[in-house]
Design a protein around this motif. Structure first.
Motif, PDB file in Angstrom:
ATOM      1  N   LEU A   1      35.609  42.602  42.267  1.00  6.83           N
ATOM      2  CA  LEU A   1      35.816  41.489  43.103  1.00  6.83           C
ATOM      3  C   LEU A   1      34.685  41.273  43.863  1.00  6.83           C
ATOM      4  O   LEU A   1      34.072  42.278  44.801  1.00  6.83           O
ATOM      5  CB  LEU A   1      37.046  42.085  44.043  1.00  6.83           C
ATOM      6  CG  LEU A   1      37.824  41.263  44.822  1.00  6.83           C
ATOM      7  CD1 LEU A   1      38.569  39.824  43.853  1.00  6.83           C
ATOM      8  CD2 LEU A   1      39.114  41.961  45.618  1.00  6.83           C
ATOM      9  N   THR A   2      34.280  39.923  44.069  1.00  7.40           N
ATOM     10  CA  THR A   2      33.055  39.626  45.010  1.00  7.40           C
ATOM     11  C   THR A   2      33.180  38.180  45.136  1.00  7.40           C
ATOM     12  O   THR A   2      34.018  37.445  44.855  1.00  7.40           O
ATOM     13  CB  THR A   2      31.616  40.064  44.197  1.00  7.40           C
ATOM     14  OG1 THR A   2      30.682  39.846  45.216  1.00  7.40           O
ATOM     15  CG2 THR A   2      31.554  39.347  43.011  1.00  7.40           C
ATOM     16  N   ALA A   3      32.103  37.768  45.858  1.00  5.63           N
ATOM     17  CA  ALA A   3      31.949  36.261  46.158  1.00  5.63           C
ATOM     18  C   ALA A   3      31.452  35.289  45.236  1.00  5.63           C
ATOM     19  O   ALA A   3      30.722  36.088  44.306  1.00  5.63           O
ATOM     20  CB  ALA A   3      31.039  36.171  47.551  1.00  5.63           C
TER      21      ALA A   3
ATOM     22  N   THR B   1      35.318  39.803  36.225  1.00  4.93           N
ATOM     23  CA  THR B   1      34.800  39.434  37.620  1.00  4.93           C
ATOM     24  C   THR B   1      35.963  38.602  38.317  1.00  4.93           C
ATOM     25  O   THR B   1      35.820  37.390  37.608  1.00  4.93           O
ATOM     26  CB  THR B   1      33.419  39.222  37.662  1.00  4.93           C
ATOM     27  OG1 THR B   1      32.713  40.094  36.860  1.00  4.93           O
ATOM     28  CG2 THR B   1      32.861  39.004  38.833  1.00  4.93           C
ATOM     29  N   ILE B   2      36.191  38.772  39.304  1.00 10.22           N
ATOM     30  CA  ILE B   2      37.130  37.741  40.201  1.00 10.22           C
ATOM     31  C   ILE B   2      36.049  37.302  41.411  1.00 10.22           C
ATOM     32  O   ILE B   2      35.908  38.004  42.042  1.00 10.22           O
ATOM     33  CB  ILE B   2      38.289  38.473  40.881  1.00 10.22           C
ATOM     34  CG1 ILE B   2      39.111  39.128  39.660  1.00 10.22           C
ATOM     35  CG2 ILE B   2      39.268  37.342  41.571  1.00 10.22           C
ATOM     36  CD1 ILE B   2      39.693  38.387  38.919  1.00 10.22           C
ATOM     37  N   LEU B   3      35.900  35.995  41.257  1.00  7.67           N
ATOM     38  CA  LEU B   3      34.893  35.459  42.163  1.00  7.67           C
ATOM     39  C   LEU B   3      35.824  34.847  43.213  1.00  7.67           C
ATOM     40  O   LEU B   3      36.890  33.835  43.019  1.00  7.67           O
ATOM     41  CB  LEU B   3      34.148  34.288  41.593  1.00  7.67           C
ATOM     42  CG  LEU B   3      33.330  34.963  40.549  1.00  7.67           C
ATOM     43  CD1 LEU B   3      32.445  33.725  40.004  1.00  7.67           C
ATOM     44  CD2 LEU B   3      32.238  35.639  41.000  1.00  7.67           C
TER      45      LEU B   3
ATOM     46  N   THR C   1      24.734  41.690  39.990  1.00  9.55           N
ATOM     47  CA  THR C   1      26.165  42.420  40.177  1.00  9.55           C
ATOM     48  C   THR C   1      26.887  41.857  39.121  1.00  9.55           C
ATOM     49  O   THR C   1      27.558  42.601  38.299  1.00  9.55           O
ATOM     50  CB  THR C   1      26.663  42.060  41.417  1.00  9.55           C
ATOM     51  OG1 THR C   1      26.010  42.356  42.537  1.00  9.55           O
ATOM     52  CG2 THR C   1      27.921  42.806  41.791  1.00  9.55           C
ATOM     53  N   TYR C   2      26.935  40.465  38.745  1.00  9.55           N
ATOM     54  CA  TYR C   2      27.730  39.796  37.760  1.00  9.55           C
ATOM     55  C   TYR C   2      27.283  40.589  36.419  1.00  9.55           C
ATOM     56  O   TYR C   2      28.003  40.711  35.603  1.00  9.55           O
ATOM     57  CB  TYR C   2      27.680  38.260  37.798  1.00  9.55           C
ATOM     58  CG  TYR C   2      27.676  37.597  39.170  1.00  9.55           C
ATOM     59  CD1 TYR C   2      28.845  37.850  39.772  1.00  9.55           C
ATOM     60  CD2 TYR C   2      27.030  36.656  39.512  1.00  9.55           C
ATOM     61  CE1 TYR C   2      28.972  37.152  41.013  1.00  9.55           C
ATOM     62  CE2 TYR C   2      27.205  35.960  40.550  1.00  9.55           C
ATOM     63  CZ  TYR C   2      27.948  36.220  41.550  1.00  9.55           C
ATOM     64  OH  TYR C   2      28.451  35.439  42.478  1.00  9.55           O
TER      65      TYR C   2
END
Ligand SMILES: Cc1ncc(COP(=O)(O)O)c(C=O)c1O
Length: 361
Positions: free
Chosen positions: A110-112, A130-132, A119-120
């Motif tokens: 989970l990130t911005a 990946t949840i943006l 990171t991605y």
């Protein structure tokens, strides 16, 4: 032909800020003013250069895999137990080890929506999901929105403070409230690549003050200390995490000269003082120009700022104009921000040249 898994097939090679669309050589590129990579415009720490010169004759010897001098220097400098510290070939490398050690295919990050691309990439390399989470209107991390997206599948949350490419930061009290709500089995990675630039900002968050069992803080000597080409990063975390990471880490990184140079650079207060002064002056020059040209921007807390143009075409036109004047800046489509440009502070002279381009927009 050897087959690879689907998630490896789908990876795309990294394209650095040191590449431009015009067909020029690396030597020609070096003649340009590079304000695209958040590098230190003053060069490397002079103490690091001297240390490398003095130790170049020992390249035939493997470094000590426990990096004792560098770990001891970091422990002394940050007043930490060496058991809570590790070093690696840039913070990028440590980030990769974190993903490799603690996560597996199908786990959720989970990130911005607009943060450090490494990171991605690390999540993709592991076949993770990946949840943006969209950024706030001011392009800072929306910590509450991130909290609201935590599910049983969430294994890791990545935060960069200050954030790359938006240059925004969140505060100590924002983070304390956030950590209180994150489940203890979700790892929080706090990336403080630009911590030295943000230290004087109101509400500055120092990740090294925390002792949460699910927090790891990573930093680098690539930026403020000017050692990007040498590759030295370090991490602060609970001892059990450091022990796992050290099982996975390649034994001889950082290389011997990088370790020796890093020890010297960490004592180079003069250089850091000069660097902060130049950053401050250069940032004022850039912000003045951006504001006077009527270009929207973020509130910077590092050595770069993000300009926000009306659309992608206007952003590209401005990037090309910089390039026509010998300056490289970074348009940000790969961060999901095609209408935005990241510009790093240069020397005062370089920043003045950049300001002229902005004024003449
Ligand atoms: C937020 C952030 N984290 C990590 C890194 C990687 O730094 P290093 O050179 O230590 O690998 C960068 C480099 O640009 C960065 O901006």
């Amino acid at each position: 032909m050897i087959k690879v898994s689907e998630h490896i097939e789908n990876l795309v090679p990294y394209k650095s800020g040191n590449k431009i669309d015009r067909n020029i050589t690396r030597e020609e590129f070096k003649k340009l003013i590079n304000l695209a990579s958040n590098e230190n415009p003053l060069g490397p720490s002079p103490l690091a250069i001297e240390a490398i010169k003095n130790n170049i004759g020992e390249l035939n010897i493997y470094p000590d895999p426990t990096s004792p001098e560098l770990i001891a220097k970091l422990a002394e400098k940050f007043n930490k137990d060496p058991k809570n510290l590790m070093v690696g070939h840039g913070s990028d490398s440590i980030l990769q080890y974190i993903f490799y050690t603690f996560f597996k295919k199908g786990d959720e990050l989970l990130t911005a929506s607009s943060t450090f691309i490494g990171t991605y990439v690390n999540a993709n390399k592991q076949g993770m999901t990946t949840i943006l989470v969209p950024m706030k209107k001011d392009y800072s991390f929306d910590l509450n929105a991130i909290l609201s997206k935590i599910t049983l599948k969430t294994k890791v949350i990545y935060l960069a403070n200050p954030n790359n490419p938006t240059a925004t930061m969140f505060t100590h009290s924002d983070f304390v409230k956030f950590m209180a709500k994150v489940p203890k089995d979700v790892l929080v990675i706090l990336d403080e690549a630009y911590w030295l630039y943000a230290k004087s900002m109101p509400g500055y968050l120092d990740g090294f003050e925390f002792e949460n069992e699910n927090l790891i803080v990573i930093r680098t000597l690539s930026k403020a200390y000017g050692l990007a080409g040498l590759r030295v990063g370090f991490a602060y975390a609970p001892e059990y995490m450091i022990n796992y990471l050290n099982r996975v880490k390649l034994p001889f990184e950082p290389n011997s000269l990088a370790q020796i140079a890093a020890v010297a650079a960490l004592d180079d207060e003069d250089f850091i003082g000069k660097m902060l002064e130049v950053n401050h002056k250069s940032m004022d020059i850039l912000l003045d120009a951006i504001d006077n040209a009527g270009i929207a921007r973020t509130e910077p807390s590092a050595n770069f700022v993000m300009m926000i143009l009306d659309n992608e075409v206007k952003a590209r036109t401005l990037c090309n104009k910089f390039l026509d004047n010998g300056i490289v800046v970074r348009q940000l489509p790969m961060f999901g921000l095609p209408n935005a440009i990241r510009i790093s502070t240069g020397t005062v002279e370089q920043s003045e040249k950049a300001a002229k381009v902005i004024y003449s927009k």
